[in-house]
Scaffold this active site. Structure first.
Site, PDB file in Angstrom:
ATOM      1  N   ILE A 155     -11.275 -10.297 117.886  1.00 26.65           N
ATOM      2  CA  ILE A 155     -11.279 -10.240 116.500  1.00 26.65           C
ATOM      3  C   ILE A 155     -10.876  -9.103 115.992  1.00 26.65           C
ATOM      4  O   ILE A 155     -10.091  -8.932 115.024  1.00 26.65           O
ATOM      5  CB  ILE A 155     -12.630 -10.583 116.130  1.00 26.65           C
ATOM      6  CG1 ILE A 155     -12.911 -12.001 116.567  1.00 26.65           C
ATOM      7  CG2 ILE A 155     -12.684 -10.483 114.720  1.00 26.65           C
ATOM      8  CD1 ILE A 155     -14.518 -12.400 116.197  1.00 26.65           C
ATOM      9  N   ILE A 229     -17.859  -8.034 109.403  1.00 28.05           N
ATOM     10  CA  ILE A 229     -17.877  -9.726 110.143  1.00 28.05           C
ATOM     11  C   ILE A 229     -18.293  -9.615 111.565  1.00 28.05           C
ATOM     12  O   ILE A 229     -18.392 -10.727 111.957  1.00 28.05           O
ATOM     13  CB  ILE A 229     -16.445 -10.070 109.930  1.00 28.05           C
ATOM     14  CG1 ILE A 229     -15.394  -9.132 110.740  1.00 28.05           C
ATOM     15  CG2 ILE A 229     -15.985 -10.261 108.345  1.00 28.05           C
ATOM     16  CD1 ILE A 229     -15.397  -9.156 112.183  1.00 28.05           C
ATOM     17  N   ALA A 230     -19.166  -8.632 111.591  1.00 22.87           N
ATOM     18  CA  ALA A 230     -19.829  -8.544 113.089  1.00 22.87           C
ATOM     19  C   ALA A 230     -21.231  -9.237 112.946  1.00 22.87           C
ATOM     20  O   ALA A 230     -21.505 -10.348 113.262  1.00 22.87           O
ATOM     21  CB  ALA A 230     -19.881  -6.965 113.523  1.00 22.87           C
ATOM     22  N   ARG A 231     -22.201  -8.569 113.060  1.00 25.70           N
ATOM     23  CA  ARG A 231     -23.671  -8.710 112.816  1.00 25.70           C
ATOM     24  C   ARG A 231     -24.405  -7.750 111.883  1.00 25.70           C
ATOM     25  O   ARG A 231     -23.940  -6.750 111.695  1.00 25.70           O
ATOM     26  CB  ARG A 231     -24.342  -8.746 114.180  1.00 25.70           C
ATOM     27  CG  ARG A 231     -24.007  -9.772 115.143  1.00 25.70           C
ATOM     28  CD  ARG A 231     -24.537 -11.240 114.841  1.00 25.70           C
ATOM     29  NE  ARG A 231     -24.359 -12.252 115.591  1.00 25.70           N
ATOM     30  CZ  ARG A 231     -23.252 -13.163 115.671  1.00 25.70           C
ATOM     31  NH1 ARG A 231     -22.202 -13.014 114.582  1.00 25.70           N
ATOM     32  NH2 ARG A 231     -22.989 -13.994 116.417  1.00 25.70           N
ATOM     33  N   GLU A 260     -30.943 -12.918 107.933  1.00 23.47           N
ATOM     34  CA  GLU A 260     -30.326 -13.843 107.161  1.00 23.47           C
ATOM     35  C   GLU A 260     -31.125 -15.171 107.011  1.00 23.47           C
ATOM     36  O   GLU A 260     -31.564 -15.418 108.184  1.00 23.47           O
ATOM     37  CB  GLU A 260     -29.022 -14.178 107.695  1.00 23.47           C
ATOM     38  CG  GLU A 260     -27.868 -13.046 107.620  1.00 23.47           C
ATOM     39  CD  GLU A 260     -26.582 -13.345 108.331  1.00 23.47           C
ATOM     40  OE1 GLU A 260     -26.373 -14.607 108.999  1.00 23.47           O
ATOM     41  OE2 GLU A 260     -25.771 -12.648 108.731  1.00 23.47           O
ATOM     42  N   HIS A 278     -22.372 -15.417 105.522  1.00 26.06           N
ATOM     43  CA  HIS A 278     -21.974 -15.595 107.001  1.00 26.06           C
ATOM     44  C   HIS A 278     -21.194 -16.891 107.213  1.00 26.06           C
ATOM     45  O   HIS A 278     -21.387 -17.700 108.046  1.00 26.06           O
ATOM     46  CB  HIS A 278     -23.273 -15.543 107.600  1.00 26.06           C
ATOM     47  CG  HIS A 278     -23.236 -15.146 109.333  1.00 26.06           C
ATOM     48  ND1 HIS A 278     -24.183 -15.010 110.058  1.00 26.06           N
ATOM     49  CD2 HIS A 278     -21.890 -15.445 109.990  1.00 26.06           C
ATOM     50  CE1 HIS A 278     -23.484 -14.763 111.323  1.00 26.06           C
ATOM     51  NE2 HIS A 278     -22.434 -15.015 111.460  1.00 26.06           N
TER      52      HIS A 278
END
Length: 312
Positions: A155, A229-231, A260, A278
């Site tokens: 990614i 856009i990872a965690r 989340e 997400h």
């Protein structure tokens, strides 16, 4: 062979139906008395269908003595105890590569939306401020900036290749130097000092928990932005909120958060952050393809005792 499969979620309705047609499927998310089910059925479960979001809780795995395989919808596996799986001989698969393009596209989208103040611009038009107050304040361009990527895996490399046409210079931080032309940094603070835009594309888990901390944010500076856009776990979230509140960084574009979907309500009060639920891989096409790979992994295990995309 028909195996008893425990699904922790509905991956996609059509694909969940496929699993139900081919296997003895139990929807764990719909079972009211979960402990009763595990007492009665735990020893019959041979496979789990889960996702990167849910993983496999340790206490659940412990009550499935004959578990053979875990097929996960997504690429993250920080919520699956891989060492415990290895110790028990449980095989694990994910759905790699399929979501790379959509996630990379989302990172680029959030980068432009943050710098060009898309959220504020939408409100400026929608609320009538444009007619009442005239033009909105000018935004900032991406072109000419330095883009620092944390984690240059599939990614991360896709993000880098997409960013070059926008006129940025790319640097990266990771576990090792790669055979690429981008500038490599052995230290994350040094990358943040160099970068104008810090994009997080590294795996989650204990090794990266809070890796973007106060020192990194301070190094990024008042003109810097963070794209994640990872965690959610890779950022010290209270430090990020403080930095956005006091504008010691310019802004952020976030697809992922701690806890989340019950995110810190402070985010909703900020005007310098773009929030996304997400959904970086959240296109119909990508999610359908991911779900099909989950089905195919189960079928491959059932038919020949192998997985198509194993990680364990």
């Amino acid at each position: 062979m028909i195996r008893s499969v425990l699904a922790l979620l509905d991956i996609r309705p059509a694909h969940t139906r496929l699993i139900a047609e081919r296997h003895d499927l139990h929807r764990y998310d719909l079972i009211e008395d979960k402990q009763k089910f595990l007492v009665e059925m735990g020893d019959q479960i041979r496979a789990i269908v889960t996702s990167a979001r849910f993983g496999v809780p340790a206490d659940l795995m412990a009550q499935l003595p004959n578990l053979e395989v875990i097929t996960s919808f997504g690429v993250g596996h920080d919520l699956i105890d891989l060492e415990a799986c290895r110790a028990r001989g449980i095989r694990v698969s994910t759905t790699p590569d399929i979501l790379t393009d959509d996630v990379a596209d989302t990172a680029i989208m959030l980068m432009h939306a943050t710098l060009r103040q898309l959220r504020a611009g939408d409100d400026w038009v929608r609320s009538g401020k444009w007619a009442a107050k005239g033009p909105m304040a000018l935004a900032r361009t991406v072109r000419g900036r330095k883009l620092g990527i944390v984690g240059l895996g599939r990614i991360g490399q896709a993000i880098a290749s997409r960013s070059i046409p926008s006129g940025v210079e790319v640097g990266y931080f990771g576990r090792s130097k790669k055979a690429v032309d981008y500038k490599f940094f052995e230290d994350l603070v040094a990358l943040a000092e160099w970068a104008d835009i810090l994009v997080l594309a590294c795996p989650g888990g204990a090794a990266t928990k809070g890796i973007v901390n106060q020192a990194v944010l301070d190094a990024l500076g008042r003109a810097g932005i963070v794209i994640n856009i990872a965690r959610g776990s890779v950022i010290d979230e209270p430090a990020l909120i403080r930095a956005l509140q006091d504008r010691s960084i310019a802004g952020a574009g976030l697809d992922v958060f701690d806890n989340e979907p019950n995110i810190d309500p402070a985010f909703a009060q900020l005007d310098n952050v773009v929030l996304y639920p997400h959904l970086a891989s959240g296109t119909v096409e990508t999610r359908d393809t991911m779900a099909q790979l989950v089905v195919d992994n189960l079928d491959a295990w059932d038919e020949r005792g192998a997985l198509i995309t194993p990680i364990v």
